[in-house]
Every structure is written in structure tokens, then in C-alpha cells.
Design an enzyme around this catalytic site. Structure first.
Site, short mmCIF file in Angstrom:
data_model
loop_
_atom_site.label_atom_id
_atom_site.label_comp_id
_atom_site.label_asym_id
_atom_site.label_seq_id
_atom_site.Cartn_x
_atom_site.Cartn_y
_atom_site.Cartn_z
N ASP A 85 0.82 -1.21 0.00
CA ASP A 85 0.00 0.00 0.00
C ASP A 85 0.85 1.27 0.00
O ASP A 85 2.06 1.22 0.22
CB ASP A 85 -0.95 0.01 1.21
N ASN A 133 -6.99 -3.04 14.51
CA ASN A 133 -8.38 -3.34 14.13
C ASN A 133 -8.48 -4.56 13.21
O ASN A 133 -9.53 -4.85 12.66
CB ASN A 133 -9.00 -2.11 13.45
N HIS A 177 -6.77 -4.94 10.33
CA HIS A 177 -6.56 -4.70 8.89
C HIS A 177 -5.28 -5.38 8.41
O HIS A 177 -4.33 -5.57 9.16
CB HIS A 177 -6.60 -3.20 8.54
N GLU A 220 -9.51 -2.21 5.61
CA GLU A 220 -10.07 -1.88 6.92
C GLU A 220 -11.31 -2.74 7.18
O GLU A 220 -11.93 -3.25 6.24
CB GLU A 220 -10.45 -0.40 6.95
C1 F6R Z 1 1.75 -1.52 6.09
C2 F6R Z 1 0.41 -2.05 6.22
C3 F6R Z 1 -0.31 -2.11 7.51
C4 F6R Z 1 0.58 -2.43 8.72
C5 F6R Z 1 -0.23 -2.44 10.01
C6 F6R Z 1 0.63 -2.69 11.21
O1 F6R Z 1 2.20 -1.56 4.76
O2 F6R Z 1 -0.15 -2.42 5.22
O3 F6R Z 1 -1.33 -3.08 7.41
O4 F6R Z 1 1.20 -3.68 8.52
O5 F6R Z 1 -0.90 -1.22 10.14
O6 F6R Z 1 1.47 -1.60 11.39
P1 F6R Z 1 2.59 -1.61 12.55
O7 F6R Z 1 3.59 -2.64 12.17
O8 F6R Z 1 3.18 -0.22 12.48
O9 F6R Z 1 1.89 -1.91 13.82
#
Ligand code: F6R
Length: 250
Positions: A75, A144, A146, A151
């Protein structure tokens, strides 16, 4: 390290973040050793930073060759300048690409500067297909549930798409910005179908704050309200977690 086997899904429980980083890096390096022109799906965020450090360390010590590897990131914020220090392309150059011998021609991240988000998403899917699909997709997980920026929602988005970020994601990501107002509200993200089409999936989860969502992901109902729960339907998932995140499985 203790490994729990849920048949299609394995949960490797590590002592701490250091071990999670080494084990995950070993998994990615193994994929590149097995197939020199591997196609890797990559994630940003705090969780994989240690793994990227380990990969760069292995490369610098002659333990890996990325010259034929292709990558697709999950992303990118949208819109955002590629040179913005908050962009995911910037993050990837800082944490991984700048430290290994990857050909930047083989690096793919949804373009935060694209004139048309929808066209960019279609193009991104085409590029993944043309590369022969993703061999190993690295994932983190949001509080959450995701994966990528898929989401919680009443339905699963299949393909790369334009997303409005959840309030909880904006709050969680505000730690990287001077204020919450500055967090982009939109992004481009691979869809759940894009992720599920990867041959193998590596999900990295650390910290007690994610214990509940990890339990839901592995043992809960499969629902788009917990996007990561769809991984129960994939044939080859390895989750690498520290003891804090895996506390319900000890
Ligand atoms: C990042 C992504 C997100 C993160 C997730 C966890 O490219 O797609 O899904 O993997 O938000 O983020 P952290 O590792 O910062 O807790």
C-alpha cells in the site's frame, strides 16, 4: 521458538522482537535462496523494521542476492509525493532498498502521485499478474485487524483499490506525524483477493496490544469485520509472533 500447527496456518512464538525479526528475515531470505527471481510482497509499519535490518545485515555479509528479485508493496498513502518522508516508498528505500542490491526497476509500490487512483489500481494488478503473481507476501496487522489497508468493512475488497482510512488507523499512524491532522485520509491498497493469491504468506505480529486481534485472526469467525481472519482460508500462512502478542497461545 515454539511452533503451533493449525494445519494450513503455523504460529511461531518467539521470545522477543529480536527473535521475531531474525526468524522472519530467515523466512524471506529462504524464499530468495529457493528462487533467485522471487516475487516478494512487502509491508511497511513498525513491525517489519527489525526484519529489514536483519535482511540488510545478511546481504552485507554475502548472505543474499536480490538482483533478480521483484517486489510489490501492499500500500501507499494517496495522494502523497514520492519524496515525502512519510511516503511508503521513502520508508522502503530507507529501511530496505537502500541497503540491498535490488534493481529499482523491479520495485513496485502503488504510486501516490498517480493522476488517477483507479487507473493506478488497475495497472498495479496488471503488473502483479505480469510478474507471475506473488511468491511470498509479508504482512503486518492493524489493531483493528486490517491487512494492507483493508479496513474492517461489511465486505471484502478483492483487488487493489482506493481506501478511506479508518479513524483508528489514522490515530495509530499519527505517531509518525507531527499531528493527527497531517495523517493522510486515503491510500491505495492491495485487496484481500490480491493478498490471498500469494503462494505463501508471512504475518508478523508483536506487542501485547495485538494479542486480542491475533486470537481473533486465528480462532475467530472469518469475517470482513476482522480482515485478517480471511487468512484462515489460505493454504500456506506462517505467523511469527512474540510472546506478548501470542499470550493466548502460550
Ligand atoms: C503496512 C500495512 C499495515 C501495517 C499495520 C501494522 O504496509 O499495510 O497493514 O502492517 O498497520 O502496522 P505496525 O507494524 O506499524 O503496527
Amino acid at each position: 521458538m515454539n511452533v503451533l500447527d493449525f494445519s494450513n496456518l503455523k504460529l511461531a512464538i518467539c521470545a522477543d522482537y529480536g527473535e521475531v525479526s531474525r526468524v522472519s528475515a530467515g523466512y524471506v531470505l529462504g524464499a530468495v535462496k529457493d528462487k533467485a527471481n522471487a516475487v516478494l510482497g512487502l509491508a511497511t509499519g513498525s513491525t517489519p523494521v527489525g526484519m529489514y535490518k536483519e535482511i540488510v545485515f545478511a546481504y552485507k555479509n554475502g548472505g543474499a542476492d536480490f538482483s533478480k528479485v521483484t517486489t510489490f508493496n501492499l500500500d501507499e498513502y494517496f495522494p502523497i509525493k514520492n519524496t515525502d518522508s512519510q511516503s511508503y516508498i521513502y520508508f522502503m528505500k530507507e529501511n530496505l532498498f537502500g541497503g540491498i542490491n535490488i534493481d529499482m526497476e523491479n520495485v513496485n509500490i502503488p504510486n501516490g502521485e498517480a493522476a488517477d487512483a483507479e487507473v493506478e489500481c488497475l495497472w498495479y494488478e496488471e503488473k502483479i499478474k505480469a510478474a507471475g503473481g506473488i511468491d511470498l507476501q509479508v504482512l503486518g496487522i492493524g489493531l483493528n485487524g486490517h491487512i494492507g489497508f483493508n479496513e474492517p468493512s461489511p465486505y471484502f475488497e478483492a483487488k487493489t483499490h482506493y481506501v478511506s482510512l479508518d479513524e483508528s488507523t489514522i490515530k495509530a499512524n499519527s505517531r509518525f506525524f507531527e499531528s493527527e491532522d497531517l495523517v493522510p485520509r486515503h491510500a491505495l491498497s492491495m485487496g484481500v483477493g490480491t493478498i490471498m493469491a500469494a503462494k505463501k504468506i508471512l504475518l508478523i505480529v508483536t506487542g501485547e496490544a495485538k494479542a486480542e486481534i491475533l486470537k481473533e485472526t486465528i480462532l475467530g469467525k472469518i469475517t470482513p469485520e476482522v480482515p485478517a481472519s480471511v487468512l484462515q482460508l489460505h493454504q500456506n500462512v506462517t505467523i511469527v509472533a512474540d510472546r506478548d502478542a501470542a499470550k493466548y497461545f502460550l
